[in-house]
Design a protein around this motif. Structure first.
Motif, PDB file in Angstrom:
ATOM      1  N   PRO A  81       0.747  -1.074   0.124  1.00  0.00           N
ATOM      2  CA  PRO A  81       0.033  -0.037  -0.644  1.00  0.00           C
ATOM      3  C   PRO A  81       0.932   1.502  -0.136  1.00  0.00           C
ATOM      4  N   ILE A  82       0.116   2.331  -0.743  1.00  0.00           N
ATOM      5  CA  ILE A  82       1.210   3.237  -0.127  1.00  0.00           C
ATOM      6  C   ILE A  82       0.385   4.537   0.313  1.00  0.00           C
ATOM      7  N   ARG A  83       1.892   4.901   0.598  1.00  0.00           N
ATOM      8  CA  ARG A  83       1.453   5.406   2.138  1.00  0.00           C
ATOM      9  C   ARG A  83       1.270   7.241   2.368  1.00  0.00           C
ATOM     10  N   GLY A  84      -0.330   7.599   1.511  1.00  0.00           N
ATOM     11  CA  GLY A  84      -1.065   8.812   1.999  1.00  0.00           C
ATOM     12  C   GLY A  84      -1.232   9.071   0.376  1.00  0.00           C
ATOM     13  N   GLY A  85      -2.094  10.168  -0.041  1.00  0.00           N
ATOM     14  CA  GLY A  85      -2.920  10.531  -1.201  1.00  0.00           C
ATOM     15  C   GLY A  85      -4.062  10.171  -0.772  1.00  0.00           C
ATOM     16  N   ILE A  86      -4.838   9.364  -1.543  1.00  0.00           N
ATOM     17  CA  ILE A  86      -6.214   8.374  -0.875  1.00  0.00           C
ATOM     18  C   ILE A  86      -6.540   7.613  -1.481  1.00  0.00           C
ATOM     19  N   PRO A  87      -6.311   6.423  -0.724  1.00  0.00           N
ATOM     20  CA  PRO A  87      -6.489   4.906  -0.092  1.00  0.00           C
ATOM     21  C   PRO A  87      -7.706   4.793  -0.607  1.00  0.00           C
TER      22      PRO A  87
END
Length: 306
Positions: free
Chosen positions: A74-80
């Protein structure tokens, strides 16, 4: 949709896009939008938006400086995109929980590879649609079959998301979800969320105790609350004000890890909690949704100037 979505597209085929380009960031494929009025970065993994910059302003989204762009991470930040369940499966309603076969939180959509459905461009707006067919490929973690279609609409006025879930299986489908929006701030202690006054919420840090919000939401350390409200919100920070207008939602999650939790998070610098907050448009807790065969539900949010 915004008013400009009715205007004819300049192009539909990948070879003729005027403002949208493929790029590889880390080990992941992404679409990068470079429009005269705004910029955005959208990853195919997770249908994950990590950047939205209108009119050369500072980024409207917060992305961890330690974020890693790797398959399955998972990418940390933005809009998961948390789907088809939100949070700890064990804390979901029985109808949602019985379909989940893993203790992992927040569903599988945020690490799955989505399919590009369409790119529509004009002089005012770019609209990108991606889909995820949650079929037997996910049978080891989830018992269900549904189609998720997520459309992003970018313009100088803001960023709009619409996540539509369609039940493709015989019988009812119960699910929970959230658009886990990370917003930046220059000082979390001088930031607040307006629009939740007198609303009931569950405080997950106090054994899920029911509480009532008194005035604006301030951040004085770790915060993790599920509010029973889908009303428009204004997020005020020392440098900006943003308005979040939700559709298809009667629950909102407000989160900040605070110093102790931040030290335990992956891809998250220890001091980063001071520069971000999450306000999540959701169908969480008792606001989970049930669809009969062939039915659809759309969860959406418009992020604009406050």
């Amino acid at each position: 949709m915004s008013e400009s979505s009715n205007k004819p597209p300049l192009s539909l085929s990948p070879g003729q896009w005027s403002f949208t380009r493929w790029n590889t960031i880390g080990q992941l494929e992404a679409l990068e939008v470079h429009h005269p009025l705004f910029e955005a970065t959208l990853f195919m993994q997770g249908a994950h938006l990590t950047r939205f910059i209108p009119n050369n302003e500072p980024d409207w989204l917060w992305l961890s400086p330690a974020a890693r762009f790797e398959p399955g991470r998972p990418i940390r930040g933005g809009i998961p995109v948390c789907w088809p369940w939100f949070g700890d499966p064990a804390r979901n309603a029985p109808e949602v929980r019985k379909r989940v076969k893993t203790p992992s939180p927040h569903g599988f959509a945020r690490t799955a590879l989505w399919k590009l459905e369409d790119v529509r461009e004009n002089a005012h707006e770019v609209e990108i649609s991606l889909s995820l067919d949650a079929n037997d490929d996910f049978a080891d973690v989830w018992n269900g079959h549904a189609l998720a279609l997520l459309t992003y609409s970018f313009s100088v006025r803001g960023c709009q998301l619409a996540l539509t879930t369609t039940n493709l299986r015989i019988g009812p489908l119960a699910f929970s979800q959230a658009l886990h929006t990370y917003l930046p701030t220059t000082d979390i202690t001088r930031s607040r969320v307006l629009g939740l006054g007198y609303r009931h919420y569950m405080d997950t840090l106090k054994d899920w105790e029911y509480c009532t919000q008194d005035g604006p939401v301030y951040f004085e350390g770790e915060t993790d609350r599920i509010y029973e409200s889908g009303e428009p919100l204004t997020i005020v920070t020392p440098s900006a004000s943003r308005k979040l207008t939700a559709v298809g939602s009667d629950s909102t999650v407000v989160w900040n890890p605070g110093p102790d939790k931040a030290a335990k998070l992956s891809d998250f610098p220890g001091s980063a909690w001071q520069t971000m907050l999450c306000v999540e448009t959701a169908n969480a807790a008792s606001d989970y949704r049930v669809l009969n065969e062939g039915q659809s539900h759309t969860l959406g949010v418009l992020i604009g100037r406050g």
